[in-house]
Design a protein around this motif. Structure first.
Motif, PDB file in Angstrom:
ATOM      1  N   PRO A 196       0.813  -1.227   0.000  1.00  0.00           N
ATOM      2  CA  PRO A 196       0.000   0.000   0.000  1.00  0.00           C
ATOM      3  C   PRO A 196       0.845   1.275   0.000  1.00  0.00           C
ATOM      4  O   PRO A 196       1.895   1.332   0.644  1.00  0.00           O
ATOM      5  CB  PRO A 196      -0.809  -0.122   1.290  1.00  0.00           C
ATOM      6  N   LEU A 197       0.368   2.247  -0.726  1.00  0.00           N
ATOM      7  CA  LEU A 197       0.986   3.582  -0.763  1.00  0.00           C
ATOM      8  C   LEU A 197      -0.138   4.611  -0.734  1.00  0.00           C
ATOM      9  O   LEU A 197      -1.249   4.307  -1.168  1.00  0.00           O
ATOM     10  CB  LEU A 197       1.790   3.776  -2.048  1.00  0.00           C
ATOM     11  N   SER A 198       0.156   5.784  -0.293  1.00  0.00           N
ATOM     12  CA  SER A 198      -0.872   6.837  -0.272  1.00  0.00           C
ATOM     13  C   SER A 198      -0.293   8.143  -0.797  1.00  0.00           C
ATOM     14  O   SER A 198       0.933   8.324  -0.824  1.00  0.00           O
ATOM     15  CB  SER A 198      -1.395   7.054   1.143  1.00  0.00           C
ATOM     16  N   ALA A 199      -1.177   9.011  -1.196  1.00  0.00           N
ATOM     17  CA  ALA A 199      -0.771  10.354  -1.637  1.00  0.00           C
ATOM     18  C   ALA A 199      -1.914  11.304  -1.332  1.00  0.00           C
ATOM     19  O   ALA A 199      -3.085  10.900  -1.373  1.00  0.00           O
ATOM     20  CB  ALA A 199      -0.459  10.355  -3.123  1.00  0.00           C
ATOM     21  N   LYS A 200      -1.568  12.532  -0.996  1.00  0.00           N
ATOM     22  CA  LYS A 200      -2.601  13.524  -0.681  1.00  0.00           C
ATOM     23  C   LYS A 200      -2.602  14.615  -1.754  1.00  0.00           C
ATOM     24  O   LYS A 200      -1.565  15.193  -2.054  1.00  0.00           O
ATOM     25  CB  LYS A 200      -2.338  14.153   0.692  1.00  0.00           C
ATOM     26  N   PHE A 201      -3.774  14.854  -2.308  1.00  0.00           N
ATOM     27  CA  PHE A 201      -3.936  15.877  -3.341  1.00  0.00           C
ATOM     28  C   PHE A 201      -4.950  16.926  -2.862  1.00  0.00           C
ATOM     29  O   PHE A 201      -5.766  16.634  -1.981  1.00  0.00           O
ATOM     30  CB  PHE A 201      -4.466  15.248  -4.631  1.00  0.00           C
ATOM     31  N   THR A 202      -4.878  18.091  -3.461  1.00  0.00           N
ATOM     32  CA  THR A 202      -5.911  19.080  -3.147  1.00  0.00           C
ATOM     33  C   THR A 202      -7.144  18.868  -4.014  1.00  0.00           C
ATOM     34  O   THR A 202      -8.237  19.292  -3.681  1.00  0.00           O
ATOM     35  CB  THR A 202      -5.396  20.519  -3.380  1.00  0.00           C
ATOM     36  N   ASN A 203      -6.934  18.189  -5.156  1.00  0.00           N
ATOM     37  CA  ASN A 203      -8.042  17.953  -6.087  1.00  0.00           C
ATOM     38  C   ASN A 203      -7.817  16.617  -6.769  1.00  0.00           C
ATOM     39  O   ASN A 203      -6.753  16.401  -7.346  1.00  0.00           O
ATOM     40  CB  ASN A 203      -8.078  19.101  -7.110  1.00  0.00           C
ATOM     41  N   ALA A 204      -8.804  15.729  -6.682  1.00  0.00           N
ATOM     42  CA  ALA A 204      -8.662  14.398  -7.307  1.00  0.00           C
ATOM     43  C   ALA A 204      -9.811  14.164  -8.289  1.00  0.00           C
ATOM     44  O   ALA A 204     -10.369  13.067  -8.365  1.00  0.00           O
ATOM     45  CB  ALA A 204      -8.636  13.323  -6.245  1.00  0.00           C
ATOM     46  N   THR A 205     -10.120  15.195  -9.064  1.00  0.00           N
ATOM     47  CA  THR A 205     -11.240  15.110 -10.003  1.00  0.00           C
ATOM     48  C   THR A 205     -11.053  13.943 -10.967  1.00  0.00           C
ATOM     49  O   THR A 205     -10.007  13.816 -11.598  1.00  0.00           O
ATOM     50  CB  THR A 205     -11.346  16.427 -10.810  1.00  0.00           C
ATOM     51  N   GLY A 206     -12.081  13.106 -11.111  1.00  0.00           N
ATOM     52  CA  GLY A 206     -12.066  12.004 -12.081  1.00  0.00           C
ATOM     53  C   GLY A 206     -11.409  10.738 -11.590  1.00  0.00           C
ATOM     54  O   GLY A 206     -11.528   9.693 -12.238  1.00  0.00           O
ATOM     55  N   LEU A 207     -10.723  10.804 -10.468  1.00  0.00           N
ATOM     56  CA  LEU A 207     -10.037   9.614  -9.954  1.00  0.00           C
ATOM     57  C   LEU A 207     -11.050   8.771  -9.173  1.00  0.00           C
ATOM     58  O   LEU A 207     -11.819   9.302  -8.389  1.00  0.00           O
ATOM     59  CB  LEU A 207      -8.897  10.056  -9.042  1.00  0.00           C
TER      60      LEU A 207
ATOM     61  N   ASP B 236      -9.896  16.578   4.580  1.00  0.00           N
ATOM     62  CA  ASP B 236     -10.471  17.840   5.046  1.00  0.00           C
ATOM     63  C   ASP B 236     -10.882  18.662   3.832  1.00  0.00           C
ATOM     64  O   ASP B 236     -10.873  18.133   2.714  1.00  0.00           O
ATOM     65  CB  ASP B 236      -9.488  18.599   5.962  1.00  0.00           C
ATOM     66  N   ASP B 237     -11.236  19.927   4.075  1.00  0.00           N
ATOM     67  CA  ASP B 237     -11.805  20.714   2.975  1.00  0.00           C
ATOM     68  C   ASP B 237     -10.842  20.976   1.833  1.00  0.00           C
ATOM     69  O   ASP B 237     -11.251  21.417   0.760  1.00  0.00           O
ATOM     70  CB  ASP B 237     -12.370  22.043   3.507  1.00  0.00           C
ATOM     71  N   SER B 238      -9.561  20.705   2.027  1.00  0.00           N
ATOM     72  CA  SER B 238      -8.610  20.959   0.926  1.00  0.00           C
ATOM     73  C   SER B 238      -7.669  19.776   0.678  1.00  0.00           C
ATOM     74  O   SER B 238      -6.661  19.934  -0.001  1.00  0.00           O
ATOM     75  CB  SER B 238      -7.786  22.211   1.240  1.00  0.00           C
ATOM     76  N   THR B 239      -7.998  18.615   1.224  1.00  0.00           N
ATOM     77  CA  THR B 239      -7.118  17.458   1.055  1.00  0.00           C
ATOM     78  C   THR B 239      -7.927  16.201   0.719  1.00  0.00           C
ATOM     79  O   THR B 239      -8.899  15.890   1.403  1.00  0.00           O
ATOM     80  CB  THR B 239      -6.293  17.200   2.336  1.00  0.00           C
ATOM     81  N   VAL B 240      -7.497  15.525  -0.334  1.00  0.00           N
ATOM     82  CA  VAL B 240      -8.087  14.237  -0.710  1.00  0.00           C
ATOM     83  C   VAL B 240      -6.982  13.194  -0.649  1.00  0.00           C
ATOM     84  O   VAL B 240      -5.933  13.362  -1.285  1.00  0.00           O
ATOM     85  CB  VAL B 240      -8.687  14.298  -2.143  1.00  0.00           C
ATOM     86  N   GLN B 241      -7.225  12.149   0.135  1.00  0.00           N
ATOM     87  CA  GLN B 241      -6.205  11.094   0.240  1.00  0.00           C
ATOM     88  C   GLN B 241      -6.538   9.972  -0.734  1.00  0.00           C
ATOM     89  O   GLN B 241      -7.666   9.478  -0.760  1.00  0.00           O
ATOM     90  CB  GLN B 241      -6.148  10.545   1.666  1.00  0.00           C
ATOM     91  N   VAL B 242      -5.537   9.575  -1.514  1.00  0.00           N
ATOM     92  CA  VAL B 242      -5.690   8.489  -2.473  1.00  0.00           C
ATOM     93  C   VAL B 242      -4.798   7.333  -2.018  1.00  0.00           C
ATOM     94  O   VAL B 242      -3.583   7.485  -1.921  1.00  0.00           O
ATOM     95  CB  VAL B 242      -5.280   8.956  -3.895  1.00  0.00           C
TER      96      VAL B 242
END
Lengths: 250, 321
Positions: free
Chosen positions: B41-52, B75-81
């Motif tokens: 497993p790996l993770s990454a945090k983006f501010t926007n993950a549109t379409g993922l 949170d309101d500005s972080t999306v974890q993938v």
């Protein structure tokens, strides 16, 4: 409107009776195999030809538009998702609703009007177990298998069309097909075919078993069976698609 | 063989082949979904993950290495993938690797693309967070394009004005464009310009020659530039000139003061210059002096002939001879 509710009530009663008789031994394996042969093997050619042509036509129709948008390389992906998710199961079910549903309804209707079913009851044979449960079991088992073949043949048709218009390598094509597919495409699609088969068998048996006296009644029963079975298939498709979307797989 | 047995064999074959095809299909789809591979497993945090979405591909420098497992809002500005990456590709992914959200072609699905980071990173561990580079979203691209479109609109408007001016019959551009006389003049001007340019080139050559001579120490200019003694003399001369100039300046100042005094004062000189009566008197005195002088000359002549002084004048005349 009354007819609609009457049909709904008949179907509900039949469903309960079939499940009750189906799970209770003794089981009519031989008749189930016989009915599987009738519904599966004898429908294979028709389903296969239809699926091949549909796969071929899908590519021929889609290709110009995709090429116009510079997305010609998406043809395998597009065809795989279309065929696996919708075209394969739906077309197989509709063809079977026409062929198998009407056949079951006509056969049972004829037996009804010629009092063969009554004779079976008199002779101690349970017609629900022998005639109805076996047919519904056969359609429920065979339509998923037919759908598998239909999907494979439709993809072959799609590849044929793609290789006619473009120089497409078979490895590349099927690699892109399976690269695009996910379990969320395959599992709901395959699951709904069991419901399609059950609905086709149930509607055909209900309409045939409850057909009115006379040859006219048999014709009407066959016709109603086809119409209701096709409608049921489309309604089930819509419900399954909605459930799949609710589960987040779309 | 019994007919029913044949039918059963055919049916069995039909079903078994169908099931085998289904299993192969499931295996192929499963293999593409990393189901039958060892993953980490790996993770990454983006501010926007549109379409993922779940199941989207993860690529390392363009090669598929895994899939997206979950997409969660933190949170309101972080999306974890969260991603599942093939264990066999772990050695290539280091702690400096950067994850970005990209598209599979222009119209394709969104995917996570991991790119090689700066050298010096170590092999990444399970549940680690990759560095991320947030993608340029479509809105930003459209905004940029909107700006470019606005610029193009302004440029076309300017071009429109320019062409309109070009078509204006009284305009200079139209004259240049259509008037044959102007074209001839222009041609002549260019011809003259070419001649002038030729002359300038000749002058330039001459200057170059002169410069070469100077550099070689030939001629007066070279001496002026290169002779240190002459330079010293010139410096002395210049110093003398400066001193003389200072003195002249002082004299000039004194003269200026004198003239000022003359102009402002009541002295004789000022009276001589300004008083007309005095001037008339002086003039009269001069006339009188002339008359007196003339009389004196006549007297002297008479004295020469006088018997008392005749002898003296004769003696003087002989002495002069």
């Amino acid at each position: 409107m009354d007819m609609f509710f009457q049909d709904a009530a008949e179907l509900a009663q039949f469903t309960v009776a079939v499940i009750k008789e189906g799970v209770r031994p003794p089981y009519e394996f031989r008749e189930v195999l016989n009915q599987c042969y009738e519904t599966g093997i004898k429908s294979f050619i028709l389903v296969g030809i239809t699926a091949f042509i549909l796969g071929l036509v899908l590519i021929m129709q889609s290709r110009p538009t995709l090429v116009e948008f510079g997305a010609g390389s998406f043809l395998p992906a597009m065809s795989s998702v279309s065929i696996v998710r919708e075209i394969g199961p739906l077309v197989t079910a509709l063809i079977c609703a026409g062929k198998i549903g009407s056949g079951i309804s006509a056969e049972l209707g004829s037996m009804k009007v010629t009092e063969q079913i009554d004779a079976m009851e008199v002779s101690g044979t349970n017609p629900f177990k022998f005639l109805i449960a076996t047919r519904i079991m056969a359609t429920t088992l065979m339509i998923p298998v037919l759908t598998l073949y239909a999907i494979l043949i439709a993809l072959t048709g799609a590849f044929t069309a793609a290789s006619i218009t473009d120089q497409v390598n078979i490895g590349f094509f099927f690699n892109r097909v399976f690269d695009t597919l996910k379990f969320s495409d395959v599992i709901p699609s395959f699951t709904k075919t069991f419901f399609f088969g059950f609905a086709i068998g149930l509607v055909g048996c209900t309409k045939g078993y409850n057909s009115k006296k006379g040859t006219e009644g048999v014709g009407k029963a066959a016709n109603a069976s086809v119409v209701i079975a096709m409608l049921s298939v489309i309604v089930i498709d819509m419900v399954v698609t909605r459930i799949t979307a609710m589960l987040g797989y779309l | 063989m019994d007919k029913s047995v044949k039918r059963n064999i055919l049916l069995g074959l039909f079903v078994v082949v169908g099931i085998v095809l289904f299993i192969i299909g499931i295996f192929l789809v499963g293999a593409k979904s990393e189901m039958f591979k060892n993953t980490f497993p790996l993770s990454a945090k983006f501010t926007n993950a549109t379409g993922l979405k779940i199941g989207s591909n993860v690529r390392y420098n363009g090669v598929k290495v895994g899939i997206v497992k979950t997409v969660n809002i933190i949170d309101d500005s972080t999306v974890q993938v969260d991603m599942q990456i093939e264990d066999s590709k772990r050695m290539f992914i280091t702690t400096t690797a950067v994850a970005t959200i990209a598209s599979d072609g222009l119209m394709g699905d969104k995917l996570v693309n991991i790119i090689t980071g700066k050298p010096g990173g170590i092999t990444i561990r399970n549940y680690a967070y990759l560095q991320t580079h947030n993608p340029i979203n479509t809105e930003q691209v459209l905004q940029t394009l909107s700006g470019s479109n606005e610029n193009i609109r302004m440029i076309t408007e300017n071009l429109k004005i320019l062409t309109s001016d070009l078509n204006n019959k009284n305009g200079a551009l139209q004259m240049l464009y259509k008037d044959t006389d102007a074209a001839f003049d222009l041609k002549t001007s260019f011809s003259n310009l070419r001649l002038v340019t030729g002359k300038v080139a000749q002058v330039s050559q001459t200057l170059q020659d002169i410069t070469a001579l100077i550099q070689h120490g030939k001629g007066t200019a070279a001496e002026l530039l290169n002779d240190t003694v002459l330079g010293h003399n010139l410096a002395s001369t210049m110093a003398s000139l400066k001193e003389t100039s200072n003195k002249l300046n002082a004299v000039s100042n004194q003269l200026s003061l004198t003239v000022q005094h003359v102009n402002n004062g009541n002295g004789t000189v000022n009276m001589l210059l300004t008083d007309t009566t005095l001037a008339a008197n002086v003039q009269q005195s001069v006339l009188n002096l002339k008359k007196a002088s003339k009389g004196l000359d006549e007297d002297m002549e008479g004295l020469k002939h006088s018997f008392l002084l005749r002898k003296y004048f004769r003696k003087k005349s002989r002495k002069n001879k």
